[in-house]
Enzyme design. Sequence first.
Site, short mmCIF file in Angstrom:
data_model
loop_
_atom_site.label_atom_id
_atom_site.label_comp_id
_atom_site.label_asym_id
_atom_site.label_seq_id
_atom_site.Cartn_x
_atom_site.Cartn_y
_atom_site.Cartn_z
N CYS A 8 31.68 30.54 47.36
CA CYS A 8 31.31 29.10 46.89
C CYS A 8 32.26 28.39 46.57
O CYS A 8 33.24 28.85 45.81
CB CYS A 8 30.35 29.65 45.63
SG CYS A 8 29.93 27.99 44.63
N CYS A 282 50.12 50.08 25.69
CA CYS A 282 51.62 50.59 24.89
C CYS A 282 52.26 51.24 26.03
O CYS A 282 52.03 52.06 26.92
CB CYS A 282 50.57 51.81 24.32
SG CYS A 282 51.89 52.75 23.20
#
Length: 309
Positions: A8, A282
Amino acid sequence: MIYLAGGCFWGVEEYFSQVDGVLDAVSGYANGRGDTTNYQLIHQTGHAETVEVAYDANRISLKELLLHFFRIIDPTSLNKQGNDRGSQYRTGIYYTDKADLAIIDEVFKEKAKDYKKKIVVEKAPLKHFIKAEDYHQDYLKKNPNGYCHIDINQATYPVIDESKYPKPSATEIKEKLSADEYRVTQKNETEKAFSNRYWDSFDAGIYVDVVTGEPLFSSKDKFESGCGWPSFSRPISPDVVRYKEDKSFNMTRTEVRSRSGNSHLGHVFTDGPKDQGGLRYCINSLSITFIPKADMEAKGYGYLLSSVE
């Protein structure tokens, strides 16, 4: 000028209109049967919903544009992107300059390594481009809640060319890294909390893969989490990390690895700052190298200064 068919065209147009260096993005129909069609007829005339992308080559290269393009499509899906199905939603790259084909081929070759299935994106000279009806132009600007199958927000993330940061051989990696860096990046070990080199460092700059030098995180996204390891709310670009389920130590966690080097970096958790997306990456200090902002230009990372400022 390059012509990109990515499903699209509403989302593709809006995405590229937000990419730095793009001058204009226009929705239209390309490479069907004949030089006349419209939105109601494209499934009969064989045209693909396509976006004409005009860009300033001094600010963004064709390769960078194509890396953006591959970021927002499934290149292995034939005649289907998102919820849209039909030949008008096929993917394609259509060019007007023959010199562009070498760059297109280069990107195809590099991207083929990322997929088990065959890439089915068309690459062909542009036969014709028919501008779409006015109501399709800037559709998502006029209809902010309109349908879109891609994440427009990714347009603001820098494109990082993986080929610039190749993975060294196993022998070279062992010679390059310290014993501790090797254990963490190659053997998936974890360094000690609160006694590593970057856990409490907040200077401006970027953090790169200690193995390949590929950019991974920005100081702009670093925060104090209290965990004793460097913590980031997001990677510098969604393209540069990979995720893997980790069930070690009787836990289920999401491991974070670098793209090019496949280095073990750490883990990502969902207890990060809510106002920054809610994630906490982390990361082991031993997996990364800090490049101060003042050194980025000299070391080849100047193109990422805007991601630090």
